[in-house]
Scaffold this motif. Structure first.
Motif, PDB file in Angstrom:
ATOM      1  N   TYR B  77     -17.673 104.433  55.679  1.00 35.26           N
ATOM      2  CA  TYR B  77     -17.314 103.135  55.203  1.00 35.26           C
ATOM      3  C   TYR B  77     -15.438 103.798  54.595  1.00 35.26           C
ATOM      4  O   TYR B  77     -14.771 104.581  55.070  1.00 35.26           O
ATOM      5  CB  TYR B  77     -17.546 101.947  54.564  1.00 35.26           C
ATOM      6  CG  TYR B  77     -18.992 101.363  55.363  1.00 35.26           C
ATOM      7  CD1 TYR B  77     -19.061 101.045  56.005  1.00 35.26           C
ATOM      8  CD2 TYR B  77     -19.919 102.075  54.970  1.00 35.26           C
ATOM      9  CE1 TYR B  77     -19.869 100.333  56.632  1.00 35.26           C
ATOM     10  CE2 TYR B  77     -21.157 102.127  55.305  1.00 35.26           C
ATOM     11  CZ  TYR B  77     -21.083 100.806  56.007  1.00 35.26           C
ATOM     12  OH  TYR B  77     -22.168 100.572  57.048  1.00 35.26           O
ATOM     13  N   GLN B 158     -16.031  85.162  52.413  1.00 36.08           N
ATOM     14  CA  GLN B 158     -16.363  84.462  53.665  1.00 36.08           C
ATOM     15  C   GLN B 158     -15.270  84.967  53.933  1.00 36.08           C
ATOM     16  O   GLN B 158     -15.434  85.368  55.288  1.00 36.08           O
ATOM     17  CB  GLN B 158     -17.355  82.930  53.285  1.00 36.08           C
ATOM     18  CG  GLN B 158     -18.415  82.557  52.979  1.00 36.08           C
ATOM     19  CD  GLN B 158     -18.357  80.831  52.696  1.00 36.08           C
ATOM     20  OE1 GLN B 158     -17.713  80.311  51.595  1.00 36.08           O
ATOM     21  NE2 GLN B 158     -18.499  79.930  54.121  1.00 36.08           N
ATOM     22  N   ILE B 161     -15.073  88.799  55.000  1.00 34.35           N
ATOM     23  CA  ILE B 161     -15.464  88.828  55.893  1.00 34.35           C
ATOM     24  C   ILE B 161     -15.732  88.302  57.429  1.00 34.35           C
ATOM     25  O   ILE B 161     -15.657  89.685  58.922  1.00 34.35           O
ATOM     26  CB  ILE B 161     -17.164  88.631  55.786  1.00 34.35           C
ATOM     27  CG1 ILE B 161     -18.124  89.353  54.670  1.00 34.35           C
ATOM     28  CG2 ILE B 161     -18.098  88.900  57.024  1.00 34.35           C
ATOM     29  CD1 ILE B 161     -19.564  88.636  54.363  1.00 34.35           C
ATOM     30  N   ILE B 162     -15.163  87.107  57.770  1.00 30.41           N
ATOM     31  CA  ILE B 162     -15.081  86.947  59.039  1.00 30.41           C
ATOM     32  C   ILE B 162     -13.315  87.019  58.825  1.00 30.41           C
ATOM     33  O   ILE B 162     -13.812  87.936  60.433  1.00 30.41           O
ATOM     34  CB  ILE B 162     -14.708  85.322  58.164  1.00 30.41           C
ATOM     35  CG1 ILE B 162     -15.872  84.337  58.140  1.00 30.41           C
ATOM     36  CG2 ILE B 162     -13.571  84.954  59.771  1.00 30.41           C
ATOM     37  CD1 ILE B 162     -16.048  83.330  57.842  1.00 30.41           C
ATOM     38  N   LEU B 164     -12.427  90.331  58.710  1.00 27.81           N
ATOM     39  CA  LEU B 164     -12.923  91.987  59.280  1.00 27.81           C
ATOM     40  C   LEU B 164     -13.812  91.860  60.647  1.00 27.81           C
ATOM     41  O   LEU B 164     -13.911  92.585  61.746  1.00 27.81           O
ATOM     42  CB  LEU B 164     -13.848  92.762  57.788  1.00 27.81           C
ATOM     43  CG  LEU B 164     -13.435  93.403  56.745  1.00 27.81           C
ATOM     44  CD1 LEU B 164     -13.845  93.630  55.909  1.00 27.81           C
ATOM     45  CD2 LEU B 164     -12.035  93.934  57.606  1.00 27.81           C
ATOM     46  N   VAL B 165     -14.884  90.392  60.300  1.00 22.62           N
ATOM     47  CA  VAL B 165     -15.481  90.671  61.853  1.00 22.62           C
ATOM     48  C   VAL B 165     -14.965  90.225  63.197  1.00 22.62           C
ATOM     49  O   VAL B 165     -15.049  90.808  63.889  1.00 22.62           O
ATOM     50  CB  VAL B 165     -17.414  89.944  61.791  1.00 22.62           C
ATOM     51  CG1 VAL B 165     -17.674  89.531  63.231  1.00 22.62           C
ATOM     52  CG2 VAL B 165     -17.306  90.285  60.523  1.00 22.62           C
ATOM     53  N   LYS B 166     -13.810  89.078  63.033  1.00 19.86           N
ATOM     54  CA  LYS B 166     -13.152  89.144  63.936  1.00 19.86           C
ATOM     55  C   LYS B 166     -12.167  90.107  64.685  1.00 19.86           C
ATOM     56  O   LYS B 166     -11.461  90.569  65.578  1.00 19.86           O
ATOM     57  CB  LYS B 166     -11.886  87.835  63.686  1.00 19.86           C
ATOM     58  CG  LYS B 166     -12.671  87.074  63.493  1.00 19.86           C
ATOM     59  CD  LYS B 166     -11.450  85.851  63.238  1.00 19.86           C
ATOM     60  CE  LYS B 166     -11.835  83.725  63.093  1.00 19.86           C
ATOM     61  NZ  LYS B 166     -11.176  83.078  62.621  1.00 19.86           N
ATOM     62  N   LYS B 167     -11.529  91.596  63.242  1.00 22.77           N
ATOM     63  CA  LYS B 167     -11.132  91.986  63.779  1.00 22.77           C
ATOM     64  C   LYS B 167     -11.708  93.800  64.414  1.00 22.77           C
ATOM     65  O   LYS B 167     -11.341  94.346  63.834  1.00 22.77           O
ATOM     66  CB  LYS B 167      -9.621  92.574  62.445  1.00 22.77           C
ATOM     67  CG  LYS B 167      -8.476  91.407  62.267  1.00 22.77           C
ATOM     68  CD  LYS B 167      -7.889  92.730  61.854  1.00 22.77           C
ATOM     69  CE  LYS B 167      -6.760  91.457  61.785  1.00 22.77           C
ATOM     70  NZ  LYS B 167      -5.885  91.171  62.748  1.00 22.77           N
ATOM     71  N   LYS B 168     -13.186  93.357  64.400  1.00 22.48           N
ATOM     72  CA  LYS B 168     -13.770  94.494  64.708  1.00 22.48           C
ATOM     73  C   LYS B 168     -13.746  95.965  63.622  1.00 22.48           C
ATOM     74  O   LYS B 168     -13.574  96.654  63.926  1.00 22.48           O
ATOM     75  CB  LYS B 168     -13.411  95.530  65.906  1.00 22.48           C
ATOM     76  CG  LYS B 168     -13.784  94.378  66.913  1.00 22.48           C
ATOM     77  CD  LYS B 168     -13.977  95.097  68.152  1.00 22.48           C
ATOM     78  CE  LYS B 168     -14.542  94.333  69.837  1.00 22.48           C
ATOM     79  NZ  LYS B 168     -13.398  93.047  70.154  1.00 22.48           N
ATOM     80  N   ARG B 169     -13.568  95.480  62.183  1.00 23.08           N
ATOM     81  CA  ARG B 169     -13.571  96.549  61.392  1.00 23.08           C
ATOM     82  C   ARG B 169     -14.844  95.894  60.645  1.00 23.08           C
ATOM     83  O   ARG B 169     -15.222  95.373  60.441  1.00 23.08           O
ATOM     84  CB  ARG B 169     -12.736  95.993  60.554  1.00 23.08           C
ATOM     85  CG  ARG B 169     -11.024  96.709  61.463  1.00 23.08           C
ATOM     86  CD  ARG B 169      -9.658  95.718  60.206  1.00 23.08           C
ATOM     87  NE  ARG B 169     -10.022  96.351  59.157  1.00 23.08           N
ATOM     88  CZ  ARG B 169      -8.775  96.570  57.993  1.00 23.08           C
ATOM     89  NH1 ARG B 169      -8.111  95.502  58.286  1.00 23.08           N
ATOM     90  NH2 ARG B 169      -9.269  95.935  56.735  1.00 23.08           N
ATOM     91  N   ALA B 170     -15.436  97.260  59.988  1.00 21.97           N
ATOM     92  CA  ALA B 170     -16.746  97.313  59.745  1.00 21.97           C
ATOM     93  C   ALA B 170     -16.401  96.351  58.062  1.00 21.97           C
ATOM     94  O   ALA B 170     -15.346  96.433  57.564  1.00 21.97           O
ATOM     95  CB  ALA B 170     -16.643  98.960  58.714  1.00 21.97           C
ATOM     96  N   VAL B 171     -17.634  96.720  57.851  1.00 19.21           N
ATOM     97  CA  VAL B 171     -18.205  95.217  56.390  1.00 19.21           C
ATOM     98  C   VAL B 171     -19.163  96.339  55.762  1.00 19.21           C
ATOM     99  O   VAL B 171     -19.927  96.838  56.680  1.00 19.21           O
ATOM    100  CB  VAL B 171     -19.206  93.610  56.822  1.00 19.21           C
ATOM    101  CG1 VAL B 171     -18.662  93.622  55.631  1.00 19.21           C
ATOM    102  CG2 VAL B 171     -17.428  93.041  57.639  1.00 19.21           C
ATOM    103  N   PHE B 172     -18.715  95.888  54.576  1.00 20.77           N
ATOM    104  CA  PHE B 172     -19.564  97.609  53.213  1.00 20.77           C
ATOM    105  C   PHE B 172     -20.979  96.649  53.289  1.00 20.77           C
ATOM    106  O   PHE B 172     -20.934  95.125  52.793  1.00 20.77           O
ATOM    107  CB  PHE B 172     -18.755  97.430  52.241  1.00 20.77           C
ATOM    108  CG  PHE B 172     -19.779  98.875  51.446  1.00 20.77           C
ATOM    109  CD1 PHE B 172     -19.513  99.824  51.683  1.00 20.77           C
ATOM    110  CD2 PHE B 172     -19.855  98.467  50.376  1.00 20.77           C
ATOM    111  CE1 PHE B 172     -20.293 101.154  51.348  1.00 20.77           C
ATOM    112  CE2 PHE B 172     -20.297  99.807  49.743  1.00 20.77           C
ATOM    113  CZ  PHE B 172     -20.395 100.482  50.331  1.00 20.77           C
ATOM    114  N   PRO B 173     -22.260  97.233  53.543  1.00 21.07           N
ATOM    115  CA  PRO B 173     -22.900  96.236  53.390  1.00 21.07           C
ATOM    116  C   PRO B 173     -23.064  95.562  51.938  1.00 21.07           C
ATOM    117  O   PRO B 173     -23.777  94.494  51.551  1.00 21.07           O
ATOM    118  CB  PRO B 173     -24.375  97.846  53.812  1.00 21.07           C
ATOM    119  CG  PRO B 173     -23.611  98.624  54.492  1.00 21.07           C
ATOM    120  CD  PRO B 173     -22.057  98.384  53.690  1.00 21.07           C
ATOM    121  N   LEU B 176     -21.999  92.280  52.663  1.00 22.90           N
ATOM    122  CA  LEU B 176     -22.961  91.181  52.383  1.00 22.90           C
ATOM    123  C   LEU B 176     -23.980  90.829  52.277  1.00 22.90           C
ATOM    124  O   LEU B 176     -24.207  89.617  51.390  1.00 22.90           O
ATOM    125  CB  LEU B 176     -23.709  92.429  54.024  1.00 22.90           C
ATOM    126  CG  LEU B 176     -24.650  90.654  54.664  1.00 22.90           C
ATOM    127  CD1 LEU B 176     -23.045  89.716  55.606  1.00 22.90           C
ATOM    128  CD2 LEU B 176     -25.343  91.771  55.415  1.00 22.90           C
TER     129      LEU B 176
END
Lengths: 188, 188
Positions: B77, B158, B161-162, B164-173, B176
């Motif tokens: 990551y 929240q 995460i949002i 990162l996900v909008k930018k297509k970047r990894a989210v560390f498990p 989550l």
């Protein structure tokens, strides 16, 4: 199994609304299979049966998850997720379908997984964009699906994660893994 | 360790900009510690040193992660995540701070973790809302932090995460996992 026979079997398991959804997924999965060169028969069969377990009682699904040693983690997450792996099990054991690739496409149609097969991607995306689906962002995914299946898949997963996180609903770890996997292969 | 001495040590490790950020985190962490009844000395110390490893060379951080048998997953990551666990290690081994709770607050200030301690929550939230931070949504988190620390923590996660996900970047498990944990304890 012939389409008519398969539809007859699945119709008994679903509400009318869900059966209409299933017909939409079949139609969309066939289009995607033609476009991306997947086996159309497999796409049709997986689409027909993808929601086979949707209306099973929670308790029955829970028992199957435990008895079949499916990931126990499932039990800590929304039961909405259960019908996918339980469906794969029942479609094999009640309906008698043995095609492993079809069963895997049913198993992962809700969570996704890293390294999804072409067939798995088609069922996941078809389920998300079939003509009966109406929610913000779905038209964009429909357009992307005409050009790039991986991008359509990633976009559906992004939308799903953002939707869940905004609503403070749990996100299944395998879905995040799938997301993390597909942003990286896109970068390659 | 005295505040002045600690600040002197950390100043050498940081850019001016990051040192100003650190002072903001100290101020905010102290306010939150007073409000929520955490040990102020620990909050001050953890805040001062939370970014201690921020500017270490990637290669050095990588070696420490491997040599100290930290979760190998980190290496897959974004290296942005590394300075937190590596910081905990260096603050113990270079600066000589042995307070386990302070070290854990440094270790988890970027990823979070389920069952975070009060001190860990304070450092995580202080890092997110210190006065120098300016991004959409930060004022809302500031307001919530005055009323409910768990909610402020959840809201920061929240938002992250949002983002990162909008930018297509990894989210560390682990992030989550933290999210999934805190939505559930909120529901209880």
């Amino acid at each position: 199994m012939e389409r008519a026979k398969a539809l007859e079997i699945v119709k008994e398991q679903l509400t009318d609304h869900r059966y209409q959804h299933t017909l939409g997924v079949v139609e969309t999965a066939l289009k995607l299979a033609k476009k991306y060169g997947a086996n159309e028969k497999q796409a049709e069969l997986a689409a027909i049966f993808h929601d086979y377990a949707k209306f099973r009682p929670k308790e029955e699904m829970k028992q199957i998850i435990i008895q079949e040693r499916m990931p126990e983690e499932l039990l800590f997450y929304n039961s909405e997720l259960w019908h996918a792996p339980v469906g794969a099990y029942l479609v094999e054991n009640e309906v008698g379908i043995n095609d492993h690739e079809v069963l895997e496409a049913i198993r992962y149609h809700t969570s996704g997984r890293p390294q999804m097969s072409l067939l798995e991607k088609i069922i996941y995306v078809a389920d998300y964009i079939e003509p009966g689906r109406q929610f913000p962002g779905v038209d964009e995914v429909r357009q992307v699906a005409n050009k790039n299946l991986n991008e359509a898949l990633l976009l559906s997963i992004q939308n799903s994660i953002i939707f869940l996180v905004k609503k403070k609903r749990a996100v299944f770890p395998l879905t995040l893994e799938t997301y993390n996997y597909f942003i990286h292969i896109k970068e390659d």
